[in-house]
Write a protein that holds these residues in place. Structure first.
Motif, PDB file in Angstrom:
ATOM      1  N   LEU A   1     -14.315  -7.861   1.616  1.00  0.00           N
ATOM      2  CA  LEU A   1     -14.808  -6.979   2.667  1.00  0.00           C
ATOM      3  C   LEU A   1     -15.380  -7.812   3.809  1.00  0.00           C
ATOM      4  O   LEU A   1     -15.880  -8.909   3.613  1.00  0.00           O
ATOM      5  CB  LEU A   1     -15.925  -6.107   2.113  1.00  0.00           C
TER       6      LEU A   1
ATOM      7  N   ILE B   1       0.824  -1.202   0.000  1.00  0.00           N
ATOM      8  CA  ILE B   1       0.000   0.000   0.000  1.00  0.00           C
ATOM      9  C   ILE B   1       0.860   1.255   0.000  1.00  0.00           C
ATOM     10  O   ILE B   1       0.542   2.248  -0.641  1.00  0.00           O
ATOM     11  CB  ILE B   1      -0.940  -0.006   1.220  1.00  0.00           C
TER      12      ILE B   1
ATOM     13  N   ILE C   1      -4.131  -1.203   9.211  1.00  0.00           N
ATOM     14  CA  ILE C   1      -4.188  -2.372   8.313  1.00  0.00           C
ATOM     15  C   ILE C   1      -3.131  -3.376   8.729  1.00  0.00           C
ATOM     16  O   ILE C   1      -3.374  -4.583   8.810  1.00  0.00           O
ATOM     17  CB  ILE C   1      -3.951  -1.949   6.846  1.00  0.00           C
TER      18      ILE C   1
ATOM     19  N   LYS D   1      -3.853  -9.098   0.037  1.00  0.00           N
ATOM     20  CA  LYS D   1      -4.617  -9.724   1.118  1.00  0.00           C
ATOM     21  C   LYS D   1      -5.904  -8.973   1.413  1.00  0.00           C
ATOM     22  O   LYS D   1      -6.715  -9.415   2.212  1.00  0.00           O
ATOM     23  CB  LYS D   1      -3.757  -9.774   2.383  1.00  0.00           C
ATOM     24  N   LEU D   2      -6.075  -7.799   0.782  1.00  0.00           N
ATOM     25  CA  LEU D   2      -7.273  -7.000   1.053  1.00  0.00           C
ATOM     26  C   LEU D   2      -8.322  -7.286  -0.016  1.00  0.00           C
ATOM     27  O   LEU D   2      -8.861  -6.394  -0.636  1.00  0.00           O
ATOM     28  CB  LEU D   2      -6.925  -5.520   1.041  1.00  0.00           C
ATOM     29  N   SER D   3      -8.622  -8.571  -0.236  1.00  0.00           N
ATOM     30  CA  SER D   3      -9.459  -8.888  -1.388  1.00  0.00           C
ATOM     31  C   SER D   3     -10.940  -8.987  -1.046  1.00  0.00           C
ATOM     32  O   SER D   3     -11.772  -8.890  -1.919  1.00  0.00           O
ATOM     33  CB  SER D   3      -8.976 -10.170  -2.055  1.00  0.00           C
TER      34      SER D   3
ATOM     35  N   GLU E   1      -4.169  -5.178  11.810  1.00  0.00           N
ATOM     36  CA  GLU E   1      -5.317  -6.061  11.593  1.00  0.00           C
ATOM     37  C   GLU E   1      -4.928  -7.310  10.807  1.00  0.00           C
ATOM     38  O   GLU E   1      -5.302  -8.431  11.144  1.00  0.00           O
ATOM     39  CB  GLU E   1      -6.404  -5.279  10.849  1.00  0.00           C
ATOM     40  N   PHE E   2      -4.176  -7.110   9.733  1.00  0.00           N
ATOM     41  CA  PHE E   2      -3.912  -8.215   8.812  1.00  0.00           C
ATOM     42  C   PHE E   2      -2.511  -8.791   8.948  1.00  0.00           C
ATOM     43  O   PHE E   2      -2.198  -9.804   8.342  1.00  0.00           O
ATOM     44  CB  PHE E   2      -4.103  -7.743   7.368  1.00  0.00           C
TER      45      PHE E   2
ATOM     46  N   ALA F   1      -1.487  -5.393  -0.677  1.00  0.00           N
ATOM     47  CA  ALA F   1      -2.836  -5.151  -1.178  1.00  0.00           C
ATOM     48  C   ALA F   1      -3.510  -6.444  -1.607  1.00  0.00           C
ATOM     49  O   ALA F   1      -4.730  -6.513  -1.696  1.00  0.00           O
ATOM     50  CB  ALA F   1      -2.790  -4.186  -2.364  1.00  0.00           C
TER      51      ALA F   1
END
Lengths: 214, 301
Positions: free
Chosen positions: A212, A146, A197, A208-210, A200-201, A206
């Motif tokens: 919602l 990111i 982020i 892994k942010l697939s 959290e993750f 990016a």
């Protein structure tokens, strides 16, 4: 003045190529900061015969924001999230460099076809602006982190700023201030969100942010 | 004619000074006294007195390698202006210049392969791999120079006085100088690419190809390498200050100072940088090539 303008624009493109081809995140951030400073100096030399308070204000705002404030925020984000200083490129750095040179060529080809205001056609401002926008987009789509994407976003905006410079006389200061403020808010939010982020993750990739979730 | 002959002769005699000057700069940075500037002359004199040893598995190619490459460098140096006019000059001699450098490399590589040593084969493979990236860069730079100087002869191309008339080409010249400097470091196996000071190390390129040469052959190779460095440094020196001096004495003095500046800056780069990892080297050369392409795009506009 022509010399200085051209040198600054060449510096802008070199900074783009550097970001496309280099590995450490810190060095990339510094290159984009340098690009911001070069762009901040550009209006003073591009419109040398009519330096106004407006131009000086624009210059100082640009240098302060893009040269110092935004890089500072990104460095703080790296420190807070204790990130490892490496990028996760989707394509290799060598390929990115070759694509970058291709985009420079494309920028010049498109600029030759555009109906431009008289007096700007001979200068390399417009092709450099187009190439910078495209190279910023390339960074956004090919880097997984990111933070690198935020960097690409700044590059993209630098390109738009360069393009706006040829029309700077007709552009009210309020609009420019608004644009600069938008960028600042965008990067500020990214800078603070990155830490969350990461917590959290456990990563800021990016990929892994697939999906919602509530 | 006599002046041209003198300038080539002085250049050929002065070439071995450059590695000495680079070493002196590096020693100064490291706080050492360092070998004398004339060290390479002593080495060459020593090697020329010795006899050569040839392995029974080698053929005539191994013996021809050093001779052919030195001869190519000597002929290539006739096309380069050393502060004045070049000894020989015709339209299109840049192609001859580039191919003479290529011929020298080809024979060095062949001689290395001819020994049958796997180690030297590895060095030969690396040399050729990196030259794939370095040679197109040189040609692209020649295209840009031909465009801005309006000439196809090396001695006019490296002194494009038209640049001073047109302010928009000054930045172009800086791009060319930067790109050529990187290529010069790579072609002469200087530090970010190769370490000239080491032997028997797994990442070296040029030194590994000449391990089996001895005596006069090695002297030819060392002298040829210093001559190649001198040729590329003189191209850089001319491009840094692309104005012809009024008379030849002034021209030579200026040229000598510029060559010293470029050489010392190579020494500074070597002191300040570590050698890049092998996998990073192509990226450096590709970056130089892309900068050359950028220069070409601006130049051809």
């Amino acid at each position: 003045m022509e010399h200085v303008t051209q040198l600054l624009l060449i510096l802008v493109i070199l900074a783009n190529l550097f970001v496309l081809g280099s590995h450490p995140l810190g060095a990339c951030i510094r290159a984009v900061a340098l690009q911001g400073i070069a762009l901040g100096l550009l209006p003073l030399f591009l419109h040398a015969e009519e330096r106004s308070v407006h131009l000086v204000f624009l210059s100082i705002g640009m240098i302060g924001l893009k040269g110092f404030l935004l890089p500072g925020l990104l460095f703080r984000a790296i420190r807070d999230a204790a990130l490892r200083k490496e990028q996760e490129p989707l394509i290799g750095f060598n390929t990115a460099l070759v694509l970058g040179a291709g985009l420079i060529g494309l920028g010049f080809a498109i600029a030759a076809k555009l109906p431009l205001p008289p007096g700007t056609a001979a200068s390399i401002v417009v092709p450099v602006a187009l190439a910078t926008v495209m190279m910023g987009l390339l960074v956004i789509v090919t880097r997984g982190k990111i933070l690198s994407q935020a960097l690409g976003y700044i590059m993209l905006e630098n390109g738009i700023f360069t393009f706006g410079l040829i029309l700077v006389k007709g552009l009210p200061g309020l609009i420019e201030t608004g644009v600069l403020l938008d960028i600042f808010a965008g990067v500020f939010i990214m800078g603070t969100v990155i830490e969350h982020i990461n917590r959290e993750f456990g990563s800021i990739s990016a990929y892994k942010l697939s999906n919602l979730k509530e | 004619m006599l002046m041209r002959f003198v300038s080539v002769a002085v250049a050929l005699l002065a070439a071995p000074l450059l590695p000495g000057l680079i070493n002196k700069t590096k020693s100064a940075f490291a706080g050492r006294k360092g070998p004398p500037v004339l060290q390479l002359y002593f080495d060459l004199a020593k090697l020329l007195k010795k006899g050569a040893v040839y392995s029974p598995v080698t053929t005539w190619i191994f013996r021809a390698g050093p001779v052919v490459s030195l001869a190519s460098y000597l002929i290539a140096s006739l096309f380069v202006p050393f502060g004045g006019d070049s000894f020989l000059s015709f339209s299109g001699d840049v192609i001859a210049f580039a191919y003479l450098l290529g011929l020298a490399r080809f024979f060095t590589v062949l001689a290395a392969l001819d020994t049958g040593s796997s180690f030297e084969g590895m060095g030969a493979s690396r040399e050729v791999t990196f030259s794939i990236l370095a040679e197109p860069t040189i040609f692209i730079l020649f295209i840009v120079l031909a465009r801005i100087s309006g000439s196809l002869s090396l001695s006019h191309m490296v002194t494009p006085e038209q640049v001073l008339m047109n302010p928009s080409t000054v930045g172009l010249l800086l791009l060319i100088v930067f790109s050529l400097f990187v290529v010069c470091l790579a072609e002469n196996s200087r530090i970010p690419v190769d370490d000239p000071a080491t032997h028997l190390e797994l990442t070296m390129i040029h030194e590994v190809m000449v391990l089996d040469h001895s005596g006069p052959d090695l002297a030819f190779i060392l002298y040829g390498a210093s001559l190649k460095l001198f040729l590329m440094v003189s191209l850089l020196a001319h491009l840094l200050f692309p104005i012809r001096a009024a008379n030849s004495a002034q021209g030579w003095l200026l040229f000598g100072i510029l060559v010293a500046i470029v050489t010392i800056s190579i020494g500074i780069v070597e002191s300040a940088m570590a050698r890049l990892r092998m996998v990073r080297i192509p990226r450096l050369l590709i970056a130089a090539c892309m900068i050359a392409i950028f220069a070409m795009i601006i130049g051809l506009r």
